[in-house]
Design a protein around this motif. Structure first.
Motif, PDB file in Angstrom:
ATOM      1  N   GLU A 274      -1.304   0.625  -4.067  1.00  0.00           N
ATOM      2  CA  GLU A 274      -2.505  -0.138  -3.692  1.00  0.00           C
ATOM      3  C   GLU A 274      -3.410  -0.368  -4.897  1.00  0.00           C
ATOM      4  O   GLU A 274      -3.943  -1.454  -5.101  1.00  0.00           O
ATOM      5  CB  GLU A 274      -3.256   0.611  -2.595  1.00  0.00           C
ATOM      6  CG  GLU A 274      -4.295  -0.252  -1.884  1.00  0.00           C
ATOM      7  CD  GLU A 274      -4.829   0.436  -0.648  1.00  0.00           C
ATOM      8  OE1 GLU A 274      -5.241  -0.287   0.268  1.00  0.00           O
ATOM      9  OE2 GLU A 274      -4.793   1.685  -0.566  1.00  0.00           O
ATOM     10  N   ASP A 275      -3.609   0.665  -5.699  1.00  0.00           N
ATOM     11  CA  ASP A 275      -4.435   0.503  -6.904  1.00  0.00           C
ATOM     12  C   ASP A 275      -3.651   0.809  -8.177  1.00  0.00           C
ATOM     13  O   ASP A 275      -4.224   0.958  -9.255  1.00  0.00           O
ATOM     14  CB  ASP A 275      -5.670   1.387  -6.832  1.00  0.00           C
ATOM     15  CG  ASP A 275      -5.308   2.853  -6.699  1.00  0.00           C
ATOM     16  OD1 ASP A 275      -4.095   3.176  -6.679  1.00  0.00           O
ATOM     17  OD2 ASP A 275      -6.218   3.696  -6.611  1.00  0.00           O
ATOM     18  N   ARG A 276      -2.316   0.972  -8.019  1.00  0.00           N
ATOM     19  CA  ARG A 276      -1.401   1.223  -9.120  1.00  0.00           C
ATOM     20  C   ARG A 276      -1.805   2.448  -9.957  1.00  0.00           C
ATOM     21  O   ARG A 276      -1.727   2.471 -11.168  1.00  0.00           O
ATOM     22  CB  ARG A 276      -1.291  -0.013 -10.022  1.00  0.00           C
ATOM     23  CG  ARG A 276      -0.833  -1.238  -9.255  1.00  0.00           C
ATOM     24  CD  ARG A 276      -0.235  -2.260 -10.162  1.00  0.00           C
ATOM     25  NE  ARG A 276       0.209  -3.420  -9.384  1.00  0.00           N
ATOM     26  CZ  ARG A 276       1.432  -3.577  -8.923  1.00  0.00           C
ATOM     27  NH1 ARG A 276       2.335  -2.648  -9.148  1.00  0.00           N
ATOM     28  NH2 ARG A 276       1.760  -4.665  -8.238  1.00  0.00           N
ATOM     29  N   SER A 277      -2.179   3.485  -9.240  1.00  0.00           N
ATOM     30  CA  SER A 277      -2.539   4.741  -9.915  1.00  0.00           C
ATOM     31  C   SER A 277      -1.470   5.801  -9.662  1.00  0.00           C
ATOM     32  O   SER A 277      -0.644   5.676  -8.751  1.00  0.00           O
ATOM     33  CB  SER A 277      -3.898   5.238  -9.416  1.00  0.00           C
ATOM     34  OG  SER A 277      -3.831   5.517  -8.016  1.00  0.00           O
ATOM     35  N   ASN A 278      -1.495   6.859 -10.457  1.00  0.00           N
ATOM     36  CA  ASN A 278      -0.555   7.962 -10.345  1.00  0.00           C
ATOM     37  C   ASN A 278      -1.315   9.271 -10.163  1.00  0.00           C
ATOM     38  O   ASN A 278      -2.473   9.393 -10.594  1.00  0.00           O
ATOM     39  CB  ASN A 278       0.335   8.062 -11.595  1.00  0.00           C
ATOM     40  CG  ASN A 278       1.138   6.800 -11.817  1.00  0.00           C
ATOM     41  OD1 ASN A 278       1.760   6.280 -10.899  1.00  0.00           O
ATOM     42  ND2 ASN A 278       1.115   6.292 -13.050  1.00  0.00           N
ATOM     43  N   ALA A 279      -0.625  10.248  -9.589  1.00  0.00           N
ATOM     44  CA  ALA A 279      -1.246  11.572  -9.399  1.00  0.00           C
ATOM     45  C   ALA A 279      -0.152  12.629  -9.357  1.00  0.00           C
ATOM     46  O   ALA A 279       1.009  12.343  -9.052  1.00  0.00           O
ATOM     47  CB  ALA A 279      -2.072  11.605  -8.116  1.00  0.00           C
ATOM     48  N   ALA A 280      -0.552  13.816  -9.677  1.00  0.00           N
ATOM     49  CA  ALA A 280       0.376  14.959  -9.626  1.00  0.00           C
ATOM     50  C   ALA A 280       0.044  15.832  -8.438  1.00  0.00           C
ATOM     51  O   ALA A 280      -1.127  15.960  -8.042  1.00  0.00           O
ATOM     52  CB  ALA A 280       0.295  15.772 -10.918  1.00  0.00           C
TER      53      ALA A 280
ATOM     54  N   ALA B  27       0.833  -1.220   0.000  1.00  0.00           N
ATOM     55  CA  ALA B  27       0.000   0.000   0.000  1.00  0.00           C
ATOM     56  C   ALA B  27       0.862   1.264   0.000  1.00  0.00           C
ATOM     57  O   ALA B  27       0.424   2.330   0.438  1.00  0.00           O
ATOM     58  CB  ALA B  27      -0.933  -0.006   1.220  1.00  0.00           C
ATOM     59  N   ALA B  28       2.078   1.132  -0.461  1.00  0.00           N
ATOM     60  CA  ALA B  28       3.005   2.270  -0.395  1.00  0.00           C
ATOM     61  C   ALA B  28       2.579   3.403  -1.327  1.00  0.00           C
ATOM     62  O   ALA B  28       1.954   3.176  -2.370  1.00  0.00           O
ATOM     63  CB  ALA B  28       4.411   1.814  -0.765  1.00  0.00           C
ATOM     64  N   GLU B  29       2.928   4.615  -0.875  1.00  0.00           N
ATOM     65  CA  GLU B  29       2.733   5.814  -1.696  1.00  0.00           C
ATOM     66  C   GLU B  29       4.119   6.448  -1.913  1.00  0.00           C
ATOM     67  O   GLU B  29       4.800   6.808  -0.952  1.00  0.00           O
ATOM     68  CB  GLU B  29       1.808   6.810  -1.015  1.00  0.00           C
ATOM     69  CG  GLU B  29       0.401   6.271  -0.811  1.00  0.00           C
ATOM     70  CD  GLU B  29      -0.490   7.268  -0.082  1.00  0.00           C
ATOM     71  OE1 GLU B  29      -0.026   8.426   0.132  1.00  0.00           O
ATOM     72  OE2 GLU B  29      -1.615   6.911   0.281  1.00  0.00           O
ATOM     73  N   THR B  30       4.527   6.553  -3.130  1.00  0.00           N
ATOM     74  CA  THR B  30       5.852   7.082  -3.482  1.00  0.00           C
ATOM     75  C   THR B  30       5.699   8.451  -4.124  1.00  0.00           C
ATOM     76  O   THR B  30       4.908   8.596  -5.077  1.00  0.00           O
ATOM     77  CB  THR B  30       6.577   6.141  -4.445  1.00  0.00           C
ATOM     78  OG1 THR B  30       6.620   4.823  -3.873  1.00  0.00           O
ATOM     79  CG2 THR B  30       7.995   6.641  -4.718  1.00  0.00           C
TER      80      THR B  30
END
Length: 423
Positions: free
Chosen positions: A285-291, A90-93
């Motif tokens: 966790e859901d393999r999504s990206n964001a800016a 569930a990491a957030e990078t």
């Protein structure tokens, strides 16, 4: 009749012209004034330090123009925990790049400070150069005077030695007692003592001059110059007007600019800067990206650099007082050197024109009369001592004249035009 002293190395000049030296064994071992001044400038530690300061100022000017570096940040969140946050499931990078934007004219103020520091360093270097030249010229004049003093005393010893056969003939002829030979010998030996002291003083002056031209030991046996050239100085007001245009005072223009720039920099420091950032974030966790976009600015609640502004204001305000103090000190120095120059000029002129001719005439008359038995040995020795004293006084006055002239030319930054009335 007017004559202009030789301009040497951008401003400082004295009326000491190259001439054969009395004690030189070879021309290559005779140091001239122009050689001494050029070597003094080339070897001066003070000028070397001033050059380094100019170089440092150029480095500060270069550095003042650069922008702050951007910052790169990496953040790992929600990793290596327990249950659902175990490992990197569930990491957030987050990878973020940020840039500081200076506001309030900080960069311009910083560049203005650096530019003014460079100007001040160059003015300081110019003032140091004038001082180095003046010190070398004064030391050269003292060395030349000590050398001439040695020559004068050598002539006196030779003259007294030539009296011995005359004394012997008078004793043999019964015109004088044998005590006169002892009295003549005493006068000669006393003069030899003064000659030894004069030689020691010359060696000391020679070593001091050698240090100023960058030598650990003198490479020259003698100095070559002409002390006899003198002239009446120009008006004090004219000299003072020149002195006010020298780096000692004009450097305060650069100092004022530097302190104004420091005040502007202190005021600009009170304006908060903005840091803007752009980031990319990865959700495992859901393999999504964001800016992400960030913007931060400090709140000037406690530190508004008020103390720094007050310090800069007071530093700027004291510049006028410092300039006035320097002007007063310069006026005193110019006045002191000017009066010393005038006094030594009059002393040398009167000694040369009035005292020396009378003393020489009296000695020649008594010497010829002594051979005929018309004068006593005491009268002869007194006449010779008076002639020697007058000659030595002229030498001292000439040394004082040229040392004061060098000092004045260092303070005014230019060669003086002297009215030639000494002939």
């Amino acid at each position: 009749m007017l004559f202009r002293t030789r301009a040497l190395a951008l401003g400082v000049a004295i009326a000491l012209l190259p001439a054969p030296a009395t004690h030189a064994k070879s021309a290559s071992r005779t140091l001239t004034l122009s050689q001494a001044l050029s070597r003094a400038v080339a070897s001066s530690p003070s000028l070397a330090a001033a050059d380094r300061e100019i170089g440092a100022a150029s480095g500060r000017a270069m550095q003042s123009a650069v922008f702050p570096n951007p910052e790169l940040a990496f953040e790992l969140d929600n990793a290596f925990g327990s249950r659902s946050k175990r490992n990197l499931d569930a990491a957030e990078t987050t990878i973020q790049i940020s840039q500081l934007f200076e506001l309030g004219g900080k960069r311009d103020a910083r560049m203005a400070v650096a530019a003014a520091e460079g100007d001040a360093a160059r003015w300081e270097r110019a003032a140091t150069r004038l001082q180095v030249l003046a010190e070398a010229a004064e030391a050269f004049a003292r060395t030349l005077g000590a050398q001439r003093r040695v020559a004068e005393l050598e002539d006196q010893v030779d003259d007294l030695d030539r009296l011995t056969p005359l004394l012997q003939r008078r004793v043999e002829a019964g015109a004088s007692s044998s005590a006169e030979i002892s009295r003549g010998r005493l006068a000669t030996e006393t003069t030899r003592v003064e000659l030894a002291k004069a030689r020691a003083a010359f060696q000391s002056a020679r070593r001091e001059l050698a240090v100023l031209i960058g030598e650990t030991a003198p490479s020259f046996a003698a100095v070559g110059g002409d002390l006899s050239r003198i002239g009446a100085p120009p008006s004090f007001d004219g000299l003072m007007a020149r002195a006010l245009q020298t780096p000692q005072l004009t450097r305060f223009t650069a100092v004022m600019a530097q302190r104004r720039a420091l005040l502007a920099a202190a005021r600009a420091k009170a304006v908060p800067d903005i840091t803007a950032g752009v980031a990319w974030r990865r959700y495992e966790e859901d393999r999504s990206n964001a800016a992400l976009v960030s913007l931060s600015v400090p709140l000037p609640l406690f530190d508004r650099n008020e103390g720094g502004v007050i310090e800069a204001q007071q530093t700027l305000a004291k510049t006028d007082a410092e300039r006035a103090a320097s002007r007063n000190a310069l006026t005193v120095l110019v006045g002191r050197a000017y009066e010393a120059l005038r006094g030594s000029y009059e002393e040398a002129r009167l000694t040369r024109g009035n005292v020396l001719p009378v003393a020489r005439e009296a000695y020649d008359s008594i010497r010829s009369g002594y051979a005929e038995g018309r004068y006593t040995l005491l009268e002869l020795l007194e006449a010779r001592a008076a002639l020697s004293e007058a000659s030595l006084k002229e030498i001292d006055a000439l040394v004082s004249f040229h040392a004061s002239l060098a000092s004045l030319e260092g303070l005014t930054g230019s060669a003086l035009v002297l009215s030639r009335r000494d002939k």
